[in-house]
Design an enzyme around this catalytic site. Structure first.
Site, PDB file in Angstrom:
ATOM      1  N   MET A  46      -7.816  89.430   7.439  1.00 56.70           N
ATOM      2  CA  MET A  46      -7.730  90.714   6.743  1.00 56.70           C
ATOM      3  C   MET A  46      -6.297  90.958   6.313  1.00 56.70           C
ATOM      4  O   MET A  46      -5.370  90.641   7.049  1.00 56.70           O
ATOM      5  CB  MET A  46      -8.147  91.819   7.704  1.00 56.70           C
ATOM      6  N   ASP A  48      -4.476  93.977   3.221  1.00 55.71           N
ATOM      7  CA  ASP A  48      -4.295  95.396   2.884  1.00 55.71           C
ATOM      8  C   ASP A  48      -5.497  96.300   3.160  1.00 55.71           C
ATOM      9  O   ASP A  48      -6.636  95.918   2.844  1.00 55.71           O
ATOM     10  CB  ASP A  48      -4.034  95.549   1.384  1.00 55.71           C
ATOM     11  N   ARG A 174      -1.628  94.843 -11.164  1.00 56.41           N
ATOM     12  CA  ARG A 174      -2.584  94.981 -10.065  1.00 56.41           C
ATOM     13  C   ARG A 174      -2.385  96.217  -9.194  1.00 56.41           C
ATOM     14  O   ARG A 174      -1.471  96.989  -9.381  1.00 56.41           O
ATOM     15  CB  ARG A 174      -2.569  93.726  -9.191  1.00 56.41           C
ATOM     16  N   GLU A 227       4.205  95.951  -5.041  1.00 59.18           N
ATOM     17  CA  GLU A 227       2.762  95.865  -4.834  1.00 59.18           C
ATOM     18  C   GLU A 227       2.251  97.221  -4.335  1.00 59.18           C
ATOM     19  O   GLU A 227       3.026  98.058  -3.856  1.00 59.18           O
ATOM     20  CB  GLU A 227       2.429  94.773  -3.801  1.00 59.18           C
TER      21      GLU A 227
HETATM   22  C1  FRU Z   1      -0.442  92.930  -1.022  1.00 61.43           C
HETATM   23  C2  FRU Z   1      -1.221  92.054  -1.975  1.00 61.43           C
HETATM   24  C3  FRU Z   1      -1.649  92.838  -3.202  1.00 61.43           C
HETATM   25  C4  FRU Z   1      -2.882  92.109  -3.667  1.00 61.43           C
HETATM   26  C5  FRU Z   1      -3.499  91.675  -2.360  1.00 61.43           C
HETATM   27  C6  FRU Z   1      -4.199  90.354  -2.439  1.00 61.43           C
HETATM   28  O1  FRU Z   1      -0.450  92.481   0.280  1.00 61.43           O
HETATM   29  O2  FRU Z   1      -0.466  90.920  -2.326  1.00 61.43           O
HETATM   30  O3  FRU Z   1      -0.658  92.949  -4.199  1.00 61.43           O
HETATM   31  O4  FRU Z   1      -3.733  92.931  -4.402  1.00 61.43           O
HETATM   32  O5  FRU Z   1      -2.450  91.608  -1.407  1.00 61.43           O
HETATM   33  O6  FRU Z   1      -4.869  90.066  -1.250  1.00 61.43           O
END
Ligand code: FRU
Length: 514
Positions: A46, A48, A174, A227
């Site tokens: 797991m 985010d 994203r 992010e």
């Molecule tokens: C942050 C990230 C996000 C992306 C996701 C992919 O930890 O890199 O930018 O959407 O994880 O799992």
């Protein structure tokens, strides 16, 4: 049958123990290093937290999830619900990758109360609402925003046939975070162009059609990626004043190394975010190593505090190699957010949600004692543990350092201490146990604190973590640890004379998974 496959009953029992399940009692959660009141997935990897939203009595937690293994990959949205933010019920995967096309990256979820999207097909004529998730579809060389909707309280999801709903023809667009902007009756999406360290603000009347309104960034950052942005309005403690806070998850470049969460305080007019202090040094939400990719809950019920968030309890420096097998990755405790005014400006403060108090039992308390007296009391009451909450006010006096040795055994200890000379609180996990899986894991992580004669620490200890809230949430340090079996000692120490334990309270905490 038993003659042919004598091991079958055993296999069935073992598989049952390993299966994700939605029982009130979650088998498989009573393992060494398995957090007892932090969220971890039933199995597999797991990262985010995603789509955190409250709807019809349930807090939803979606999360970046690999249904097929215990390292990052096949990203999909795992799902759990809770009625108190503490006890979670695992549900089936909500959004799946589409193999060969795209993975489902991070995003958010909203309640479309008035069916602005036309996607809500609620049989109840009094209730026009449904849940809409907004996520990044990560194609091979492009990232686009998709939506999906659920008319059964998040149990099943349908991808919108008109996807993508936002596309900037970019490889790194994203992590959409969407909320309803009441003053202008429209939806706002903040997302990032990750490599350019740029925030993109878009708006929409219906969640399906999005218009780009502005960009912001890189706000002093010259390296790394942005992010998982978030834009929230928060009250300044003790006043009627409110400010907009832009949250940027930065990879890497955090104070403790690797990934971390910075924020800026300013104004938002429905199209543009402007930082109040244009050259502000980066403000950080956490000085530990393990707090990243935060997500704040949408639509919290009144009385929950303004905003609550959670962060991924890991760091991209070693997320794929943490030494757990059945599952990997966890979430921080949920925390309420506020702004507090200090001499040098406004700062974000975080408090663990009060629902965590419902896990407390077996309380130890001592007041106004010397370090030796406090340790005597700990010994007399045989107070030890792997799962507890500790609250203390410590006065260093002439001592240059005062603090705790936690999760202590002959082989390991984790220090949570106040260095009175440098006026900093630190967590040292150099000797915390298993550290060999990454050169970036061991270390001493510290933060400066405001000047005062004593220091207040609220420490949440779990089977593989130590989360420290300093001076009522003014500073936070979140760290995972992997101590050897039997590391359950709790000790106060001071270096130098005259140190006092003004107060010390320890509550054992029940498992949230039972
Ligand atoms: C942050 C990230 C996000 C992306 C996701 C992919 O930890 O890199 O930018 O959407 O994880 O799992």
């Amino acid at each position: 049958m038993n003659k042919i496959m004598p091991w079958l009953p055993l296999l069935l029992v073992v598989s049952f123990l390993l299966l994700p399940c939605s029982h009130a009692q979650e088998p498989g959660y009573d393992q060494p290093w398995r957090p007892q009141y932090h969220f971890t997935p039933p199995q597999n990897f797991m990262n985010d937290p995603n789509g955190t939203v409250f709807y019809k009595g349930e807090y939803h937690l979606f999360y970046q999830y690999n249904p097929e293994g215990n390292v990052w990959g096949h990203m999909s949205w795992g799902h759990a619900v809770s009625t108190d933010l503490v006890r979670w019920k695992n549900l089936p995967v909500a959004l799946h990758e589409v193999p060969g096309q795209y993975m489902v990256y991070s995003g958010s979820a909203v309640v479309d109360w008035n069916n602005s999207s036309g996607l809500c097909k609620n049989p109840d004529p009094q209730d026009r609402s449904c849940l809409v998730a907004i996520y990044t579809a990560a194609y091979k060389d492009r990232q686009k925003q998709h939506i999906a909707f659920s008319n059964d309280r998040g149990r099943t999801w349908t991808n919108y046939s008109g996807n993508p709903v936002a596309d900037l023809d970019a490889p790194d667009f994203r992590d959409p975070n969407v909320f309803w902007y009441t003053p202008q009756h429209k939806w706002i999406m903040v997302a990032v162009l990750a490599d350019a360290r740029t925030l993109v603000v878009l708006d929409s009347p219906d969640l399906k059609h999005w218009t780009k309104r502005s960009t912001f960034g890189p706000a002093g950052d010259t390296a790394g990626q942005w992010e998982c942005p978030d834009l929230i309005e928060l009250a300044v403690e003790g006043t009627a004043e409110k400010k907009w806070v832009l949250i940027i998850n930065r990879n890497p470049g955090a104070p403790a190394g690797g990934t971390g969460v910075r924020y800026l305080i300013g104004k938002f007019d429905g199209a543009n975010f402007a930082s109040e202090v244009p050259d502000a040094p980066a403000l950080w939400a956490d000085w530990g190593k393990d707090f990243y990719a935060t997500n704040t809950w949408n639509d919290l019920p009144p009385g929950d505090g303004e905003r609550v968030w959670m962060g991924w309890f890991s760091n991209w420096q070693y997320a794929n190699t943490e030494p757990t097998v059945l599952w990997r990755g966890g979430q921080s405790v949920p925390r309420t957010l506020k702004l507090r005014r200090y001499a040098d400006g406004l700062r974000l403060v975080q408090r663990p949600v009060r629902e965590l108090q419902s896990l407390r039992h077996d309380k130890l308390r001592t007041e106004n004692s010397s370090v030796a007296q406090a340790n005597q009391k700990l010994r007399d009451t045989a107070t030890r543990g792997e799962v507890y909450e500790l609250e203390a006010e410590l006065q260093p006096g002439e001592a240059h350092e005062i603090g705790f040795r936690l999760r202590k055994s002959k082989a390991a200890e984790t220090l949570v201490s106040f260095d009175a000379v440098h006026r900093e609180v630190y967590v040292d996990r150099t000797h915390s146990g298993e550290i060999s899986f990454s050169k970036d894991f061991p270390g001493r992580f510290s933060v400066k604190v405001e000047q005062s004669a004593s220091i207040k620490l609220q420490v949440f200890v779990d089977r593989s973590s130590v989360e420290v809230f300093v001076n009522d949430g003014e500073r936070v340090l979140s760290n995972r640890i992997y101590p050897p079996p039997g590391s359950d000692g709790i000790e106060v120490y001071a270096e130098g004379s005259g140190a006092r334990v003004v107060s010390l309270t320890i509550w054992k905490l029940n498992s949230a998974w039972k």
